[in-house]
Design a protein around this motif. Structure first.
Motif, PDB file in Angstrom:
ATOM      1  N   PHE A 169       4.863 -18.377  -0.932  1.00 18.22           N
ATOM      2  CA  PHE A 169       4.336 -17.831   0.326  1.00 18.22           C
ATOM      3  C   PHE A 169       4.746 -16.373   0.513  1.00 18.22           C
ATOM      4  CE2 PHE A 169       5.021 -16.873   4.823  1.00 18.22           C
ATOM      5  CZ  PHE A 169       3.732 -17.043   5.308  1.00 18.22           C
ATOM      6  N   LEU A 170       6.041 -16.072   0.346  1.00 17.18           N
ATOM      7  CA  LEU A 170       6.529 -14.719   0.611  1.00 17.18           C
ATOM      8  C   LEU A 170       6.003 -13.719  -0.413  1.00 17.18           C
ATOM      9  CD1 LEU A 170      10.225 -15.449   1.677  1.00 17.18           C
ATOM     10  CD2 LEU A 170       8.333 -14.708   3.131  1.00 17.18           C
ATOM     11  N   LEU A 171       5.985 -14.089  -1.685  1.00  9.10           N
ATOM     12  CA  LEU A 171       5.478 -13.172  -2.703  1.00  9.10           C
ATOM     13  C   LEU A 171       3.971 -13.011  -2.592  1.00  9.10           C
ATOM     14  CD1 LEU A 171       7.665 -14.270  -5.749  1.00  9.10           C
ATOM     15  CD2 LEU A 171       7.967 -12.265  -4.286  1.00  9.10           C
ATOM     16  N   GLY A 172       3.286 -14.084  -2.167  1.00 11.88           N
ATOM     17  CA  GLY A 172       1.846 -13.977  -1.931  1.00 11.88           C
ATOM     18  C   GLY A 172       1.542 -13.036  -0.777  1.00 11.88           C
ATOM     19  N   ALA A 173       2.330 -13.134   0.301  1.00 11.52           N
ATOM     20  CA  ALA A 173       2.160 -12.231   1.439  1.00 11.52           C
ATOM     21  C   ALA A 173       2.398 -10.786   1.026  1.00 11.52           C
ATOM     22  CB  ALA A 173       3.113 -12.626   2.561  1.00 11.52           C
ATOM     23  N   LEU A 174       3.391 -10.574   0.149  1.00 17.35           N
ATOM     24  CA  LEU A 174       3.683  -9.223  -0.331  1.00 17.35           C
ATOM     25  C   LEU A 174       2.510  -8.675  -1.131  1.00 17.35           C
ATOM     26  CD1 LEU A 174       5.634  -6.871  -0.742  1.00 17.35           C
ATOM     27  CD2 LEU A 174       6.607  -8.103  -2.693  1.00 17.35           C
ATOM     28  N   ARG A 175       1.897  -9.530  -1.968  1.00 20.48           N
ATOM     29  CA  ARG A 175       0.759  -9.073  -2.777  1.00 20.48           C
ATOM     30  C   ARG A 175      -0.435  -8.724  -1.894  1.00 20.48           C
ATOM     31  NH1 ARG A 175      -1.263 -11.669  -8.370  1.00 20.48           N
ATOM     32  NH2 ARG A 175       0.720 -10.705  -8.900  1.00 20.48           N
ATOM     33  N   VAL A 176      -0.709  -9.572  -0.895  1.00 20.87           N
ATOM     34  CA  VAL A 176      -1.827  -9.299   0.023  1.00 20.87           C
ATOM     35  C   VAL A 176      -1.600  -7.983   0.747  1.00 20.87           C
ATOM     36  CG1 VAL A 176      -2.950 -10.068   2.152  1.00 20.87           C
ATOM     37  CG2 VAL A 176      -2.481 -11.704   0.331  1.00 20.87           C
ATOM     38  N   ASN A 177      -0.385  -7.764   1.222  1.00 18.95           N
ATOM     39  CA  ASN A 177      -0.063  -6.533   1.938  1.00 18.95           C
ATOM     40  C   ASN A 177      -0.215  -5.320   1.025  1.00 18.95           C
ATOM     41  OD1 ASN A 177       1.875  -4.328   2.941  1.00 18.95           O
ATOM     42  ND2 ASN A 177       1.809  -5.715   4.682  1.00 18.95           N
ATOM     43  N   THR A 178       0.237  -5.439  -0.224  1.00 16.58           N
ATOM     44  CA  THR A 178       0.140  -4.333  -1.177  1.00 16.58           C
ATOM     45  C   THR A 178      -1.315  -3.987  -1.456  1.00 16.58           C
ATOM     46  OG1 THR A 178       2.241  -4.960  -2.212  1.00 16.58           O
ATOM     47  CG2 THR A 178       0.759  -3.571  -3.497  1.00 16.58           C
ATOM     48  N   THR A 179      -2.159  -5.026  -1.609  1.00 14.49           N
ATOM     49  CA  THR A 179      -3.585  -4.798  -1.851  1.00 14.49           C
ATOM     50  C   THR A 179      -4.253  -4.125  -0.666  1.00 14.49           C
ATOM     51  OG1 THR A 179      -3.681  -6.738  -3.294  1.00 14.49           O
ATOM     52  CG2 THR A 179      -5.768  -5.932  -2.410  1.00 14.49           C
ATOM     53  N   ARG A 180      -3.925  -4.607   0.531  1.00 17.84           N
ATOM     54  CA  ARG A 180      -4.502  -4.020   1.744  1.00 17.84           C
ATOM     55  C   ARG A 180      -4.078  -2.555   1.875  1.00 17.84           C
ATOM     56  NH1 ARG A 180      -2.378  -7.329   5.410  1.00 17.84           N
ATOM     57  NH2 ARG A 180      -4.125  -8.782   5.271  1.00 17.84           N
ATOM     58  N   ARG A 181      -2.817  -2.281   1.604  1.00 13.05           N
ATOM     59  CA  ARG A 181      -2.320  -0.908   1.741  1.00 13.05           C
ATOM     60  C   ARG A 181      -2.974   0.017   0.709  1.00 13.05           C
ATOM     61  NH1 ARG A 181       3.192   1.883   1.127  1.00 13.05           N
ATOM     62  NH2 ARG A 181       3.317   3.155   3.013  1.00 13.05           N
ATOM     63  N   ALA A 182      -3.230  -0.497  -0.481  1.00 13.40           N
ATOM     64  CA  ALA A 182      -3.893   0.314  -1.505  1.00 13.40           C
ATOM     65  C   ALA A 182      -5.308   0.693  -1.063  1.00 13.40           C
ATOM     66  CB  ALA A 182      -3.927  -0.447  -2.824  1.00 13.40           C
TER      67      ALA A 182
END
Length: 210
Positions: A166-179
């Motif tokens: 869950f936490l690493l998935g949330a980090l990936r989603v956030n990173t993609t959105r920020r990119a």
């Protein structure tokens, strides 16, 4: 007279503009577009957007602006003060339709750009990569140890797996959105920089005039 939500936001902003050199916009249930519109108005009166802080357990956004002493900002403030001498409820403010925080066509691009900057900074504040990774693996280890100590494997082993997922998935989603936000800022002519803390930020082109 009952004020609309937009009028209340504008009234609170104008009080800060009149009395303070640093402004914080704190509206827990507001959309990013509301923050962008309010930041636009503040910049019209000689302030500039600085950063976003996420405060407290629920990560309430605090949008920070400071008074800009540059000649361009002061000229912009003087021009808007002359053009909109009495902003407030039921009266015109720069760049917005009367009684609302909806940008007029001429201000839409500037408001959108400020909003994107705010969202980019907020996404960066929310995604502390080192902290999230530490929490992910620490949580997994904790639930694994508890399962061994208590024997409740059926309950705790799934949590040991799901916590990092869950936490690493949330980090990936956030990173993609920020990119994606970064691409929008680059396309709008913003300049990527690193601030004093080493964070990736963007500097916008010279702000709007009247």
């Amino acid at each position: 007279m009952t004020l609309s939500l937009a009028d209340r936001h504008i009234s609170a902003l104008m009080r800060q503009i009149a009395t303070q050199d640093m402004i914080e916009l704190v509206h827990p249930f507001s959309e990013w577009r509301t923050f962008g519109a309010l930041a636009y108005i503040a910049e019209c009166y000689g302030f500039r957007y600085v950063d976003v802080r996420l405060v407290g357990k629920h990560k309430i956004a605090h949008i920070c602006l400071v008074r800009d002493t540059s000649p361009q900002a002061q000229q912009r403030a003087a021009a808007n003060t002359a053009a909109f001498p009495d902003p407030g409820p039921g009266r015109a403010v720069p760049g917005m339709y009367l009684g609302s925080l909806t940008p007029v066509a001429q201000a839409q691009a500037d408001v959108d750009l400020i909003t994107t900057c705010i969202r980019y900074d907020a996404a960066g504040a929310a995604a502390n990569r080192k902290q999230l990774r530490t929490m992910a693996w620490a949580g997994a280890v904790l639930f694994l140890l508890l399962s061994v100590l208590t024997g409740k494997y059926a309950v705790l082993l799934p949590l040991a797996v799901l916590t990092p997922v869950f936490l690493l998935g949330a980090l990936r989603v956030n990173t993609t959105r920020r990119a994606k936000l970064a691409q929008q800022l680059l396309a709008a002519g913003c300049t990527p920089v690193r601030d004093e803390a080493g964070r990736e930020r963007f500097v916008r082109p010279v702000p709007h005039a009247v």
